[in-house]
Design a protein around this motif. Sequence first.
Motif, PDB file in Angstrom:
ATOM      1  N   HIS A  55       0.856  -1.179   0.000  1.00 23.48           N
ATOM      2  CA  HIS A  55       0.000   0.000   0.000  1.00 23.48           C
ATOM      3  C   HIS A  55       0.896   1.235   0.000  1.00 23.48           C
ATOM      4  O   HIS A  55       1.963   1.242   0.615  1.00 23.48           O
ATOM      5  CB  HIS A  55      -0.893  -0.018   1.242  1.00 23.48           C
ATOM      6  N   ASP A  56       0.447   2.269  -0.701  1.00 26.11           N
ATOM      7  CA  ASP A  56       1.265   3.477  -0.808  1.00 26.11           C
ATOM      8  C   ASP A  56       1.674   4.025   0.550  1.00 26.11           C
ATOM      9  O   ASP A  56       2.776   4.551   0.723  1.00 26.11           O
ATOM     10  CB  ASP A  56       0.510   4.560  -1.581  1.00 26.11           C
ATOM     11  N   SER A  57       0.822   3.890   1.524  1.00 25.47           N
ATOM     12  CA  SER A  57       1.082   4.494   2.830  1.00 25.47           C
ATOM     13  C   SER A  57       2.191   3.790   3.613  1.00 25.47           C
ATOM     14  O   SER A  57       2.685   4.327   4.604  1.00 25.47           O
ATOM     15  CB  SER A  57      -0.195   4.510   3.675  1.00 25.47           C
ATOM     16  N   VAL A  58       2.572   2.580   3.172  1.00 24.66           N
ATOM     17  CA  VAL A  58       3.603   1.844   3.923  1.00 24.66           C
ATOM     18  C   VAL A  58       4.871   1.609   3.129  1.00 24.66           C
ATOM     19  O   VAL A  58       5.830   1.039   3.642  1.00 24.66           O
ATOM     20  CB  VAL A  58       3.048   0.484   4.431  1.00 24.66           C
ATOM     21  N   LYS A  59       4.879   2.044   1.878  1.00 24.25           N
ATOM     22  CA  LYS A  59       6.068   1.841   1.044  1.00 24.25           C
ATOM     23  C   LYS A  59       7.283   2.494   1.680  1.00 24.25           C
ATOM     24  O   LYS A  59       7.224   3.638   2.124  1.00 24.25           O
ATOM     25  CB  LYS A  59       5.835   2.407  -0.356  1.00 24.25           C
ATOM     26  N   GLY A  60       8.380   1.755   1.722  1.00 22.83           N
ATOM     27  CA  GLY A  60       9.606   2.258   2.324  1.00 22.83           C
ATOM     28  C   GLY A  60       9.674   2.060   3.828  1.00 22.83           C
ATOM     29  O   GLY A  60      10.729   2.274   4.432  1.00 22.83           O
ATOM     30  N   ARG A  61       8.568   1.656   4.438  1.00 21.17           N
ATOM     31  CA  ARG A  61       8.550   1.445   5.895  1.00 21.17           C
ATOM     32  C   ARG A  61       8.283  -0.012   6.274  1.00 21.17           C
ATOM     33  O   ARG A  61       8.796  -0.492   7.280  1.00 21.17           O
ATOM     34  CB  ARG A  61       7.476   2.330   6.540  1.00 21.17           C
ATOM     35  N   PHE A  62       7.464  -0.695   5.504  1.00 20.58           N
ATOM     36  CA  PHE A  62       7.091  -2.077   5.790  1.00 20.58           C
ATOM     37  C   PHE A  62       7.757  -3.008   4.790  1.00 20.58           C
ATOM     38  O   PHE A  62       7.990  -2.643   3.631  1.00 20.58           O
ATOM     39  CB  PHE A  62       5.576  -2.273   5.688  1.00 20.58           C
ATOM     40  N   ASN A  63       8.032  -4.227   5.242  1.00 22.75           N
ATOM     41  CA  ASN A  63       8.593  -5.242   4.357  1.00 22.75           C
ATOM     42  C   ASN A  63       7.919  -6.584   4.627  1.00 22.75           C
ATOM     43  O   ASN A  63       7.885  -7.041   5.773  1.00 22.75           O
ATOM     44  CB  ASN A  63      10.099  -5.367   4.560  1.00 22.75           C
ATOM     45  N   ILE A  64       7.384  -7.194   3.578  1.00 18.55           N
ATOM     46  CA  ILE A  64       6.759  -8.512   3.708  1.00 18.55           C
ATOM     47  C   ILE A  64       7.747  -9.570   3.247  1.00 18.55           C
ATOM     48  O   ILE A  64       8.478  -9.378   2.262  1.00 18.55           O
ATOM     49  CB  ILE A  64       5.448  -8.583   2.885  1.00 18.55           C
ATOM     50  N   SER A  65       7.783 -10.672   3.980  1.00 17.84           N
ATOM     51  CA  SER A  65       8.679 -11.767   3.607  1.00 17.84           C
ATOM     52  C   SER A  65       8.072 -13.087   4.054  1.00 17.84           C
ATOM     53  O   SER A  65       7.153 -13.114   4.879  1.00 17.84           O
ATOM     54  CB  SER A  65      10.066 -11.579   4.229  1.00 17.84           C
ATOM     55  N   SER A  66       8.592 -14.157   3.500  1.00 17.48           N
ATOM     56  CA  SER A  66       8.093 -15.484   3.866  1.00 17.48           C
ATOM     57  C   SER A  66       9.244 -16.458   4.020  1.00 17.48           C
ATOM     58  O   SER A  66      10.316 -16.274   3.431  1.00 17.48           O
ATOM     59  CB  SER A  66       7.105 -16.001   2.826  1.00 17.48           C
ATOM     60  N   ASP A  67       9.010 -17.470   4.817  1.00 14.60           N
ATOM     61  CA  ASP A  67       9.944 -18.581   4.989  1.00 14.60           C
ATOM     62  C   ASP A  67       9.202 -19.836   4.561  1.00 14.60           C
ATOM     63  O   ASP A  67       8.391 -20.368   5.332  1.00 14.60           O
ATOM     64  CB  ASP A  67      10.404 -18.657   6.446  1.00 14.60           C
ATOM     65  N   ASN A  68       9.442 -20.266   3.335  1.00 14.71           N
ATOM     66  CA  ASN A  68       8.691 -21.399   2.806  1.00 14.71           C
ATOM     67  C   ASN A  68       9.013 -22.705   3.537  1.00 14.71           C
ATOM     68  O   ASN A  68       8.184 -23.612   3.586  1.00 14.71           O
ATOM     69  CB  ASN A  68       8.956 -21.555   1.312  1.00 14.71           C
ATOM     70  N   ALA A  69      10.199 -22.801   4.090  1.00 10.74           N
ATOM     71  CA  ALA A  69      10.576 -24.019   4.814  1.00 10.74           C
ATOM     72  C   ALA A  69       9.796 -24.146   6.121  1.00 10.74           C
ATOM     73  O   ALA A  69       9.509 -25.258   6.573  1.00 10.74           O
ATOM     74  CB  ALA A  69      12.068 -24.020   5.087  1.00 10.74           C
ATOM     75  N   GLN A  70       9.451 -23.001   6.710  1.00  3.79           N
ATOM     76  CA  GLN A  70       8.758 -22.999   7.992  1.00  3.79           C
ATOM     77  C   GLN A  70       7.289 -22.642   7.861  1.00  3.79           C
ATOM     78  O   GLN A  70       6.566 -22.617   8.869  1.00  3.79           O
ATOM     79  CB  GLN A  70       9.433 -22.000   8.945  1.00  3.79           C
ATOM     80  N   ASN A  71       6.829 -22.361   6.640  1.00  8.27           N
ATOM     81  CA  ASN A  71       5.443 -21.915   6.422  1.00  8.27           C
ATOM     82  C   ASN A  71       5.112 -20.700   7.290  1.00  8.27           C
ATOM     83  O   ASN A  71       4.085 -20.670   7.974  1.00  8.27           O
ATOM     84  CB  ASN A  71       4.448 -23.046   6.693  1.00  8.27           C
ATOM     85  N   MET A  72       6.012 -19.734   7.243  1.00  6.04           N
ATOM     86  CA  MET A  72       5.843 -18.517   8.034  1.00  6.04           C
ATOM     87  C   MET A  72       5.794 -17.290   7.123  1.00  6.04           C
ATOM     88  O   MET A  72       6.543 -17.187   6.146  1.00  6.04           O
ATOM     89  CB  MET A  72       6.989 -18.355   9.022  1.00  6.04           C
ATOM     90  N   LEU A  73       4.933 -16.371   7.463  1.00  3.69           N
ATOM     91  CA  LEU A  73       4.836 -15.084   6.777  1.00  3.69           C
ATOM     92  C   LEU A  73       5.144 -13.994   7.790  1.00  3.69           C
ATOM     93  O   LEU A  73       4.726 -14.098   8.948  1.00  3.69           O
ATOM     94  CB  LEU A  73       3.441 -14.884   6.195  1.00  3.69           C
ATOM     95  N   TYR A  74       5.877 -12.986   7.348  1.00  2.00           N
ATOM     96  CA  TYR A  74       6.281 -11.913   8.251  1.00  2.00           C
ATOM     97  C   TYR A  74       5.925 -10.551   7.668  1.00  2.00           C
ATOM     98  O   TYR A  74       5.828 -10.375   6.457  1.00  2.00           O
ATOM     99  CB  TYR A  74       7.792 -11.961   8.496  1.00  2.00           C
ATOM    100  N   LEU A  75       5.779  -9.594   8.567  1.00  2.00           N
ATOM    101  CA  LEU A  75       5.637  -8.201   8.168  1.00  2.00           C
ATOM    102  C   LEU A  75       6.509  -7.375   9.110  1.00  2.00           C
ATOM    103  O   LEU A  75       6.184  -7.231  10.280  1.00  2.00           O
ATOM    104  CB  LEU A  75       4.194  -7.723   8.227  1.00  2.00           C
ATOM    105  N   GLN A  76       7.608  -6.876   8.577  1.00  2.00           N
ATOM    106  CA  GLN A  76       8.470  -5.984   9.343  1.00  2.00           C
ATOM    107  C   GLN A  76       7.954  -4.567   9.163  1.00  2.00           C
ATOM    108  O   GLN A  76       7.855  -4.082   8.029  1.00  2.00           O
ATOM    109  CB  GLN A  76       9.920  -6.084   8.861  1.00  2.00           C
ATOM    110  N   MET A  77       7.633  -3.922  10.261  1.00  2.36           N
ATOM    111  CA  MET A  77       7.064  -2.573  10.219  1.00  2.36           C
ATOM    112  C   MET A  77       8.011  -1.615  10.938  1.00  2.36           C
ATOM    113  O   MET A  77       8.256  -1.771  12.136  1.00  2.36           O
ATOM    114  CB  MET A  77       5.692  -2.577  10.880  1.00  2.36           C
TER     115      MET A  77
END
Length: 120
Positions: A61-83
């Motif tokens: 979303h435009d409001s979070v660009k440059g501040r938030f980062n989404i990532s995943s760990d496929n080996a662990q079936n984990m999704l993350y959001l670094q804010m």
Amino acid sequence: QVQLVESGGAAVQPGGSLRLSCAASGFPFRRYCLGWFRQIGDKGREKVAALVPFGGTTFYHDSVKGRFNISSDNAQNMLYLQMNNLKSEDTAMYYCAAGDCVRGGDFEYWGQGTQVTVSS
């Protein structure tokens, strides 16, 4: 049985950081679109960030660009959001979601949500 379980929500001061986590099970994690949405009160859910599988695009979303980062760990079936550099307007309930977007589906699986409150 599909499960999406979020964690990591908390109360932080403006400018602070949080990392949300989502533990997923019961569906082909690496083949599904994965996303984070947020909802403020009774307003509709807003897509914050999303990952398309197989090297597809990443959405922010435009409001979070440059501040938030989404990532995943496929080996662990984990999704993350670094804010990072959180603002008061980021205060919301955050939800993890998944869907078979490759086959034209929408986000159909949802977690129960984790609350993020940004306040001084």
